[in-house]
Design a protein around this motif. Structure first.
Motif, PDB file in Angstrom:
ATOM      1  N   MET A 296       0.950  -0.783   0.174  1.00 43.85           N
ATOM      2  CA  MET A 296       0.037   0.166  -0.052  1.00 43.85           C
ATOM      3  C   MET A 296       1.207   1.234  -0.022  1.00 43.85           C
ATOM      4  O   MET A 296       0.466   2.513  -0.264  1.00 43.85           O
ATOM      5  CB  MET A 296      -1.114   0.023   0.963  1.00 43.85           C
ATOM      6  CG  MET A 296      -1.787  -1.097   1.304  1.00 43.85           C
ATOM      7  SD  MET A 296      -3.480  -0.905   2.676  1.00 43.85           S
ATOM      8  CE  MET A 296      -3.180   0.333   2.332  1.00 43.85           C
ATOM      9  N   GLN A 297       1.998   1.140   0.713  1.00 40.35           N
ATOM     10  CA  GLN A 297       2.679   2.334   1.140  1.00 40.35           C
ATOM     11  C   GLN A 297       3.476   2.871  -0.575  1.00 40.35           C
ATOM     12  O   GLN A 297       4.198   3.313  -1.210  1.00 40.35           O
ATOM     13  CB  GLN A 297       3.981   1.833   1.594  1.00 40.35           C
ATOM     14  CG  GLN A 297       3.940   2.291   2.813  1.00 40.35           C
ATOM     15  CD  GLN A 297       5.204   2.431   3.725  1.00 40.35           C
ATOM     16  OE1 GLN A 297       6.124   1.145   3.629  1.00 40.35           O
ATOM     17  NE2 GLN A 297       5.648   3.828   4.385  1.00 40.35           N
ATOM     18  N   ALA A 298       3.174   1.667  -1.790  1.00 40.11           N
ATOM     19  CA  ALA A 298       4.139   2.098  -2.822  1.00 40.11           C
ATOM     20  C   ALA A 298       3.037   2.881  -4.502  1.00 40.11           C
ATOM     21  O   ALA A 298       3.276   3.406  -4.456  1.00 40.11           O
ATOM     22  CB  ALA A 298       3.881   0.381  -3.589  1.00 40.11           C
ATOM     23  N   SER A 299       1.918   2.877  -3.007  1.00 41.94           N
ATOM     24  CA  SER A 299       0.993   3.804  -3.762  1.00 41.94           C
ATOM     25  C   SER A 299       0.570   5.206  -2.930  1.00 41.94           C
ATOM     26  O   SER A 299      -0.891   5.862  -4.189  1.00 41.94           O
ATOM     27  CB  SER A 299      -0.342   2.699  -4.218  1.00 41.94           C
ATOM     28  OG  SER A 299      -0.460   2.224  -3.638  1.00 41.94           O
ATOM     29  N   MET A 300       0.093   4.965  -1.781  1.00 42.33           N
ATOM     30  CA  MET A 300       0.191   5.970  -1.290  1.00 42.33           C
ATOM     31  C   MET A 300       0.554   6.414  -0.171  1.00 42.33           C
ATOM     32  O   MET A 300       1.857   6.459   0.066  1.00 42.33           O
ATOM     33  CB  MET A 300      -1.113   5.469   0.288  1.00 42.33           C
ATOM     34  CG  MET A 300      -1.818   4.259   0.217  1.00 42.33           C
ATOM     35  SD  MET A 300      -2.606   3.535   1.457  1.00 42.33           S
ATOM     36  CE  MET A 300      -3.701   4.699   2.052  1.00 42.33           C
ATOM     37  N   ASP A 301       1.036   8.301  -0.194  1.00 43.17           N
ATOM     38  CA  ASP A 301       2.381   9.180   0.563  1.00 43.17           C
ATOM     39  C   ASP A 301       1.682   9.193   1.231  1.00 43.17           C
ATOM     40  O   ASP A 301       1.254  10.164   2.158  1.00 43.17           O
ATOM     41  CB  ASP A 301       2.002  10.343  -0.125  1.00 43.17           C
ATOM     42  CG  ASP A 301       2.902  11.332   0.114  1.00 43.17           C
ATOM     43  OD1 ASP A 301       3.521  10.452   0.702  1.00 43.17           O
ATOM     44  OD2 ASP A 301       2.571  12.529   0.334  1.00 43.17           O
ATOM     45  N   MET A 302       1.650   8.285   2.503  1.00 42.13           N
ATOM     46  CA  MET A 302       1.076   7.006   4.394  1.00 42.13           C
ATOM     47  C   MET A 302       2.526   6.486   4.443  1.00 42.13           C
ATOM     48  O   MET A 302       3.379   6.118   3.999  1.00 42.13           O
ATOM     49  CB  MET A 302       0.772   7.179   4.139  1.00 42.13           C
ATOM     50  CG  MET A 302      -1.170   7.692   3.789  1.00 42.13           C
ATOM     51  SD  MET A 302      -2.240   6.844   4.403  1.00 42.13           S
ATOM     52  CE  MET A 302      -2.182   7.128   5.731  1.00 42.13           C
ATOM     53  N   ARG A 303       3.199   6.724   6.180  1.00 42.12           N
ATOM     54  CA  ARG A 303       3.655   6.225   6.505  1.00 42.12           C
ATOM     55  C   ARG A 303       3.243   4.672   6.879  1.00 42.12           C
ATOM     56  O   ARG A 303       2.396   5.233   7.032  1.00 42.12           O
ATOM     57  CB  ARG A 303       5.049   7.170   7.250  1.00 42.12           C
ATOM     58  CG  ARG A 303       5.134   8.530   7.705  1.00 42.12           C
ATOM     59  CD  ARG A 303       5.749   8.868   8.671  1.00 42.12           C
ATOM     60  NE  ARG A 303       4.432   9.675   9.593  1.00 42.12           N
ATOM     61  CZ  ARG A 303       4.752   9.596  10.555  1.00 42.12           C
ATOM     62  NH1 ARG A 303       5.951  10.465  11.168  1.00 42.12           N
ATOM     63  NH2 ARG A 303       3.001  10.472  11.231  1.00 42.12           N
ATOM     64  N   PHE A 304       4.133   4.060   7.215  1.00 42.49           N
ATOM     65  CA  PHE A 304       4.216   2.284   7.345  1.00 42.49           C
ATOM     66  C   PHE A 304       2.921   2.572   8.613  1.00 42.49           C
ATOM     67  O   PHE A 304       2.118   2.137   8.642  1.00 42.49           O
ATOM     68  CB  PHE A 304       5.255   1.462   7.698  1.00 42.49           C
ATOM     69  CG  PHE A 304       5.037   0.007   7.827  1.00 42.49           C
ATOM     70  CD1 PHE A 304       4.984  -0.912   6.664  1.00 42.49           C
ATOM     71  CD2 PHE A 304       4.667  -0.324   9.387  1.00 42.49           C
ATOM     72  CE1 PHE A 304       4.568  -1.693   7.326  1.00 42.49           C
ATOM     73  CE2 PHE A 304       4.083  -1.447   9.479  1.00 42.49           C
ATOM     74  CZ  PHE A 304       4.378  -2.282   8.392  1.00 42.49           C
ATOM     75  N   GLY A 305       3.272   2.903  10.137  1.00 43.09           N
ATOM     76  CA  GLY A 305       3.070   3.387  11.086  1.00 43.09           C
ATOM     77  C   GLY A 305       1.384   4.640  10.746  1.00 43.09           C
ATOM     78  O   GLY A 305       0.520   3.377  11.707  1.00 43.09           O
ATOM     79  N   ASP A 306       1.073   5.133   9.842  1.00 41.33           N
ATOM     80  CA  ASP A 306      -0.342   5.896   9.554  1.00 41.33           C
ATOM     81  C   ASP A 306      -0.885   4.971   9.445  1.00 41.33           C
ATOM     82  O   ASP A 306      -2.523   4.553   9.573  1.00 41.33           O
ATOM     83  CB  ASP A 306       0.307   6.897   8.538  1.00 41.33           C
ATOM     84  CG  ASP A 306       1.068   8.161  10.123  1.00 41.33           C
ATOM     85  OD1 ASP A 306       0.726   7.616  10.791  1.00 41.33           O
ATOM     86  OD2 ASP A 306       1.384   8.814   9.017  1.00 41.33           O
ATOM     87  N   ILE A 307      -0.495   3.970   8.070  1.00 40.02           N
ATOM     88  CA  ILE A 307      -1.649   2.663   7.176  1.00 40.02           C
ATOM     89  C   ILE A 307      -2.143   1.718   8.433  1.00 40.02           C
ATOM     90  O   ILE A 307      -2.729   1.811   8.169  1.00 40.02           O
ATOM     91  CB  ILE A 307      -0.508   2.288   6.054  1.00 40.02           C
ATOM     92  CG1 ILE A 307      -0.424   3.333   5.064  1.00 40.02           C
ATOM     93  CG2 ILE A 307      -1.367   1.138   5.201  1.00 40.02           C
ATOM     94  CD1 ILE A 307       1.044   2.509   3.795  1.00 40.02           C
ATOM     95  N   ALA A 308      -0.967   1.551   8.644  1.00 39.99           N
ATOM     96  CA  ALA A 308      -1.496   0.135  10.027  1.00 39.99           C
ATOM     97  C   ALA A 308      -1.923   0.642  11.077  1.00 39.99           C
ATOM     98  O   ALA A 308      -2.970  -0.212  10.863  1.00 39.99           O
ATOM     99  CB  ALA A 308       0.137  -0.236  10.894  1.00 39.99           C
ATOM    100  N   ILE A 309      -2.325   1.510  11.581  1.00 40.71           N
ATOM    101  CA  ILE A 309      -3.200   2.309  12.169  1.00 40.71           C
ATOM    102  C   ILE A 309      -4.399   2.345  11.701  1.00 40.71           C
ATOM    103  O   ILE A 309      -5.789   1.643  12.232  1.00 40.71           O
ATOM    104  CB  ILE A 309      -2.881   3.455  12.712  1.00 40.71           C
ATOM    105  CG1 ILE A 309      -1.402   3.736  13.684  1.00 40.71           C
ATOM    106  CG2 ILE A 309      -3.635   4.376  13.633  1.00 40.71           C
ATOM    107  CD1 ILE A 309      -0.868   4.632  14.289  1.00 40.71           C
ATOM    108  N   ASP A 310      -4.168   2.641  10.438  1.00 40.83           N
ATOM    109  CA  ASP A 310      -5.594   2.794   9.376  1.00 40.83           C
ATOM    110  C   ASP A 310      -6.499   1.732   9.057  1.00 40.83           C
ATOM    111  O   ASP A 310      -7.695   1.278   9.513  1.00 40.83           O
ATOM    112  CB  ASP A 310      -5.766   3.849   7.940  1.00 40.83           C
ATOM    113  CG  ASP A 310      -5.631   5.384   7.830  1.00 40.83           C
ATOM    114  OD1 ASP A 310      -5.621   5.772   9.940  1.00 40.83           O
ATOM    115  OD2 ASP A 310      -4.982   6.049   7.372  1.00 40.83           O
TER     116      ASP A 310
END
Length: 295
Positions: free
Chosen positions: A56-70
């Motif tokens: 998901m990080q490859a297509s989203m301008d978000m940090r690993f931790g932020d995505i994991a929380i989401d």
């Protein structure tokens, strides 16, 4: 310490070559473990979850931790904890192996489980080893409730780690009544407590350790090498005596001594800790029995 223990295990199991291990260690020194690797190692996320977030990080301008929380995989406190662990040497080692393409996270997880099973370590033991804290690692390998042994071994390994080789690792301690080694350096102390502390092994291995400690390459004789080892033992015991004095325990150190020819140490009981240091192996021995003899 666990990075060296696991590195040796991976080579023994044929999962890495010696050259690959050296490359991983070199990369480790300049890498920081990614949060996904840390989360899996800490068992906070599954491998599948970590790989999904990475994709998901490859297509989203978000940090690993932020995505994991989401995604509900981690909470904010867990992400903060993972960020603190990014400087952990063991996790950086795992990251270097993954980055080099030598092994996958799945293979490393299976290898870690195999290593744990082989040595009979508990989850608590593994957690202690993963911290990189010598004070927590030594009790895993020294199976005794005697505070004198635990305190002295911890002080010794912490000092060797700081003064000689910060990549050292240790093996399981064992008891012995008799030891025969090529060279011995030792020191006795008495007072409110009494003990003998010795460093022994093959001369070539002890010499490597002496060179690393003194930072002097000119050590050529056994006497010079053992002088340096005795200086190290005296330093370790001096630190231990100072620590004990804060609890009003008085210790008197005797002058250290050494044997440069094959000698035999004997005592009612000695606890011996193998230490893999400077590319060699030495024995770090402590005896609290008053019948210690070297001949």
């Amino acid at each position: 310490m666990l990075d060296r223990l696991m590195g040796s295990y991976l080579v023994e199991q044929g999962l890495l070559t010696k050259q690959q291990l050296l490359e991983a260690y070199k990369a480790q020194d300049s890498s920081r473990a990614k949060l996904g690797v840390i989360a899996v190692a800490e068992k906070l996320m599954s491998i599948a979850q970590a790989e999904q977030v990475n994709m998901m990080q490859a297509s989203m301008d978000m940090r690993f931790g932020d995505i994991a929380i989401d995604r509900g995989y981690l909470n904010e406190a867990q992400v903060s904890r993972l960020l603190e662990l990014q400087g952990n040497t063991y996790l950086a080692f795992l990251q270097s192996i993954v980055d080099k393409g030598f092994l996958t996270m799945q293979q490393l997880e299976e290898a870690e489980n195999g290593y744990q099973s082989l040595h009979g370590f508990t989850e608590s033991d593994m957690s202690a080893l993963k911290t990189g804290d010598v004070s927590q690692a030594v009790p895993v390998f020294v199976d005794t409730d005697d505070p004198l042994y635990k305190g002295m071994f911890t002080m010794g390994i912490k000092s060797m780690y700081r003064l000689v080789d910060n990549h050292l690792y240790i093996g399981k301690a064992y008891t012995a009544k008799v030891m025969k080694e090529e060279v011995f350096g030792y020191q006795k102390f008495h007072g409110d407590k009494s003990a003998v502390v010795a460093i022994s092994g093959k001369y070539d291995d002890v010499r490597k350790m002496a060179i690393a400690y003194t930072k002097e390459e000119f050590i050529e004789t056994k006497e010079d090498a053992l002088d340096a080892v005795c200086e190290l033992i005296n330093c370790i015991n001096g630190l231990y005596a100072t620590e004990q004095s804060q609890s009003d325990i008085r210790l008197e150190l005797e002058p250290p001594n050494f044997s440069v020819n094959f000698a035999q140490a004997s005592s009612e009981e000695m606890i011996v800790l193998p230490v893999y240091i400077c590319g060699g192996e030495i024995k770090y021995m402590i005896a609290v029995s008053k019948d210690f003899a070297l001949c």
